[in-house]
Design an enzyme around this catalytic site. Structure first.
Site, short mmCIF file in Angstrom:
data_model
loop_
_atom_site.label_atom_id
_atom_site.label_comp_id
_atom_site.label_asym_id
_atom_site.label_seq_id
_atom_site.Cartn_x
_atom_site.Cartn_y
_atom_site.Cartn_z
N GLY A 1 7.36 1.91 -1.89
CA GLY A 1 7.52 0.60 -2.29
C GLY A 1 7.48 0.41 -3.75
NE ARG B 1 8.74 1.33 2.68
CZ ARG B 1 7.68 1.35 1.76
NH1 ARG B 1 7.01 2.39 1.75
NH2 ARG B 1 7.25 0.17 1.47
CG ASP C 1 -1.50 6.49 1.92
OD1 ASP C 1 -2.21 7.20 1.35
OD2 ASP C 1 -1.19 6.26 3.12
CB THR D 1 1.11 1.74 -4.33
OG1 THR D 1 0.85 0.70 -3.49
CG2 THR D 1 -0.23 2.53 -5.02
CG ASP E 1 -0.27 -1.48 -1.04
OD1 ASP E 1 0.13 -2.77 -1.49
OD2 ASP E 1 0.31 -0.81 -0.41
CG ASP F 1 -3.19 1.91 -0.66
OD1 ASP F 1 -2.58 2.62 -1.77
OD2 ASP F 1 -2.70 1.99 0.48
NE ARG G 1 1.85 0.73 3.26
CZ ARG G 1 3.20 0.53 3.65
NH1 ARG G 1 3.57 0.73 4.78
NH2 ARG G 1 3.95 0.45 2.67
O1 F6P Z 1 3.05 -0.06 -0.30
C1 F6P Z 1 3.39 -1.22 -1.02
C2 F6P Z 1 3.88 -2.58 -0.15
O2 F6P Z 1 4.30 -3.57 -0.78
C3 F6P Z 1 2.82 -3.02 0.83
O3 F6P Z 1 1.75 -3.78 0.31
C4 F6P Z 1 3.59 -3.70 2.12
O4 F6P Z 1 2.79 -3.73 3.31
C5 F6P Z 1 4.97 -2.80 2.03
O5 F6P Z 1 4.88 -2.03 0.74
C6 F6P Z 1 6.12 -3.68 2.44
O6 F6P Z 1 6.98 -2.64 2.42
P1 F6P Z 1 8.67 -2.86 2.53
O7 F6P Z 1 9.25 -3.49 1.10
O8 F6P Z 1 9.14 -1.54 2.95
O9 F6P Z 1 8.83 -3.86 3.61
#
Ligand code: F6P
Length: 373
Positions: A61, A122, A153, A176, A178, A180, A222
């Site tokens: 992300g 990803r 992560d 990130t 998050d 985390d 997340r």
């Molecule tokens: O890891 C960053 C994040 O924004 C999380 O907070 C969220 O759950 C996820 O990515 C969403 O991912 P995507 O943009 O692939 O839907």
């Protein structure tokens, strides 16, 4: 024996004036002892390879401040005489050879931009052994000696596996929203996302107050509650429902039992997205069924939390971490994430950064509880 009596020389292992220390047996024991004691240093020197060219990529992300990090890594590398190659679309770019040489001009005027100029993805192929082998071959063919990976992560997990499999120096930067990753006080993008959440909640508060409603606002993270908890404190919300304590107490029940609307006509509760909290929709459903006296609404902030120009905090953090990534490579560090803890740059082994759970500061929970009466 003082230092002047004993010095290294070419005639033997050591050259010493004192007779006792002249014996070959004695000298060999000293050498072996020294080697055993300082083995890690000897090993490191053996492994050190000159790094002439690095590859940089962003993965997972996106997060505000990633561009500031790309700029810092590129410029610090060039400053130290290292060539830089930008790899587009994360690990996928290594597989598809989307690799372009980066000069200082490639990173001009990007410090203020959200998202990532390198794009991100990803990549499922990189999870396979064949995929990583192809990535390694392409990387070597492009003349890349080491990688700087900016991501969360999942991206750092990929970096750890790749580095171990092919003995490549890789440095990670925590990118990130998050927050985390263990070992760093904050991650690149977290502060900007937090400010965005605060601004959104400020706006929702106007309508919540006018209609005297209970609002559940779902934020990202997340499986971590940092954005929800600190967002709630910053926006003056009544509560935060976070995964870290979801298994300990029924946070919704606790909120209602605490008489959260005693002194107020409207209420705002931040909910961290996570299967553990159930999310804002599920909580609103519960309120409708169990406490029908409340008029409830839901707002899911979603991806707007990932966009926008990075705050000063994130730009400075990304710049420091980007410069530190090059220092780390020059110091022959590998398999570490750059962190900032207590305002100091730290090297956190990937295994710790990824695997160890970053704890929520419980004092913040208490502060929120006390200020929401
Ligand atoms: O890891 C960053 C994040 O924004 C999380 O907070 C969220 O759950 C996820 O990515 C969403 O991912 P995507 O943009 O692939 O839907």
């Amino acid at each position: 024996m003082n230092r002047r009596d004993c010095r290294t020389g070419s005639g033997g292992l050591f050259f010493c004036r004192n007779r006792k220390f002249k014996s070959k047996k004695w000298q060999l024991s000293v050498f072996l002892l020294t080697f055993a004691y300082y083995k890690p240093i000897f090993t490191k020197v053996e492994k050190a390879m000159p790094i002439n060219c690095i590859g940089i990529l962003t993965s997972g992300g996106d997060a505000p401040g990633m561009n500031a990090a790309i700029r810092a890594v590129t410029r610090s590398a060039i400053f130290s005489g290292i060539q830089v190659k930008g790899i587009y679309r994360g690990y996928r770019g290594l597989l598809t050879n989307e690799i372009v040489e980066f000069k200082t001009q490639n990173v001009s005027n990007i410090i203020q931009m959200g998202g990532t100029i390198l794009k991100t993805a990803r990549c499922t192929e990189f999870r396979t052994e064949e995929g990583r082998k192809q990535a390694y071959e392409n990387m070597r063919a492009a003349g890349i000696d080491a990688l700087v990976v900016i991501g969360g992560d999942g991206s750092l997990t990929g970096a750890r596996i790749f580095a171990n499999e092919f003995n490549i120096p890789i440095i990670g930067l925590p990118g990130t929203i998050d927050n985390d990753l263990y070992g760093t006080d904050t991650t690149i993008g977290y502060d900007t996302a937090l400010n965005t959440i605060m601004e959104c909640v400020d706006k929702i508060r106007d309508t919540a107050t006018s209609h005297e409603r209970l609002f559940f606002i779902e934020v990202m993270g997340r499986d971590a509650g940092f954005l929800a908890l600190n967002g709630a404190i910053a926006a003056g919300a009544e509560a935060a429902i976070i995964p870290e304590i979801s298994t300990e107490v029924d946070q919704l029940e606790q909120l209602i039992n605490n008489g959260f609307r005693k002194s107020k006509n409207s209420s705002i509760v931040l909910v961290a997205e996570s299967p553990v909290t159930g999310g804002a929709m599920a909580l609103a459903e519960r309120v409708k069924n169990e406490y029908p006296q409340y008029e409830v609404r839901v707002s899911i902030l979603g991806h707007l939390q990932r966009g926008g120009s990075p705050t000063a905090h994130d730009r400075i953090l990304a710049s420091r971490m980007g410069a530190a990534a090059i220092d780390a490579l020059l110091e022959d560090q590998r398999n570490v994430m750059i962190g900032v803890a207590n305002d100091e740059i730290v090297y956190v082994p990937f295994t710790k950064a990824i695997k160890k759970d970053k704890p929520i500061n419980r004092e913040l929970l208490d502060t929120l509880r006390r200020l929401s009466i």
